[in-house]
Enzyme design. Structure first.
Site, PDB file in Angstrom:
ATOM      1  N   GLU A 172       0.820  -1.215   0.000  1.00 35.71           N
ATOM      2  CA  GLU A 172       0.000   0.000   0.000  1.00 35.71           C
ATOM      3  C   GLU A 172       0.860   1.274   0.000  1.00 35.71           C
ATOM      4  O   GLU A 172       1.129   1.849   1.045  1.00 35.71           O
ATOM      5  CB  GLU A 172      -0.941   0.030   1.218  1.00 35.71           C
ATOM      6  N   LYS A 199      -2.792  -2.150  -2.872  1.00 34.87           N
ATOM      7  CA  LYS A 199      -3.826  -1.254  -2.344  1.00 34.87           C
ATOM      8  C   LYS A 199      -3.376   0.171  -2.640  1.00 34.87           C
ATOM      9  O   LYS A 199      -2.382   0.649  -2.080  1.00 34.87           O
ATOM     10  CB  LYS A 199      -4.020  -1.465  -0.833  1.00 34.87           C
TER      11      LYS A 199
END
Length: 293
Positions: free
Chosen positions: A176, A211
């Site tokens: 992420e 993500k």
């Protein structure tokens, strides 16, 4: 690795719920839920209250695997129990939802327009505990504030270095590198990020999950979504309201939600169970619909 869980992450219809607020963001999460700082004393009381909040969400009839395919847990949540069961076992066995564990310990000071993850010498020990508690994978967040090529390269290098350690432990990493939705050069940062992610994805030792912030240009990450080393592309809400996040997400085909604040928007400790469950069900349904466009 649990093959049934892997299949769900690859092919399941739905989204990943992010219930991983940590020490720094927990007071804000509780305040949004209607519990002010003067209503608890110290960290233990705070974490007890946030576990009660998360338990209320996870035990809600709306929280189930036909809409939510995965959930990201905070470390203390993983070590705690829901209805007498270890949390990861509860969400998988009772709800059909794949459990992930947040493993980063926050961010370093900004350098070259980014914030790398703090060094964490105990990562392997935590990964071993994650395996013991039956989580499927992990999540780790970095933060990009501007389109600085050197900084973004450093972020992605660090993310994949951790990812290889996570893969070695038998877990699947969610990578992420968040891009600030308020950055004036957000689109330029995304171009650099996409190139760096592609470079690493070509040579990673096993498939991973990304993500990312919802891109400025719809379907900007389409090339990555179809990459054989990517299990799933998920989106963070990044400070958008649920309505805005859902609208932007729906324009990005093949990208599913992994919302935290946007998912929990409007939920309050003072609500009756019926009020809470109805609002939560409506929220889940709207995020689900945006994720399957």
């Amino acid at each position: 690795m649990n093959k049934e869980q892997l299949a769900k992450m690859k092919q399941g219809k739905g989204f990943i719920a992010a219930l991983d607020q940590s020490g720094g963001s927990t007071p804000k999460a509780l305040r949004t839920y209607g519990i002010e700082a003067d209503q608890y004393n110290g960290d233990e009381e705070m974490f007890k209250l946030v576990h009660e909040m998360r338990t209320r969400m996870m035990t809600s009839p709306a929280f189930k695997g036909d809409r939510i395919i995965g959930v990201i847990l905070f470390e203390r949540t993983m070590r705690d129990k829901v209805e007498g069961m270890p949390t990861a076992d509860y969400v998988w066995e009772k709800k059909g939802i794949v459990p992930f564990l947040k493993v980063d310990k926050g961010l370093q000071e900004e350098k070259n327009g980014v914030q790398l993850m703090k060094d964490f010498p105990g990562l392997e020990e935590l990964l071993a505990d994650g395996v013991k508690y039956h989580v499927f994978g992990t999540k780790m967040r970095s933060f990009i504030k501007s389109a600085n090529k050197e900084g973004i390269k450093a972020i992605v290098d660090q993310q994949f270095e951790w990812a290889e350690r996570i893969l070695k432990a038998g877990l699947v990493p969610i990578i992420e590198p968040e891009v600030d939705i308020h950055a004036t050069d957000k689109k330029e940062a995304e171009v650099i990020l996409r190139d760096e992610l592609k470079r690493h994805l070509d040579k990673v030792s096993a498939p991973v999950i990304f993500k990312l912030s919802i891109p400025t240009e719809a379907n900007f990450y389409e090339e990555l979504i179809s990459h054989p080393n990517l299990i799933r592309m998920v989106a963070l809400s990044g400070g958008y309201t649920r309505e805005d996040a859902n609208k932007k997400l729906a324009a990005n085909h093949g990208m599913i939600a992994s919302f935290s604040r946007a998912l929990c928007e409007g939920l309050k400790a003072s609500q009756t169970d019926d009020e809470f469950n109805k609002l939560f069900a409506d929220s889940i349904e709207s995020v689900y619909e945006a994720s399957i466009k």
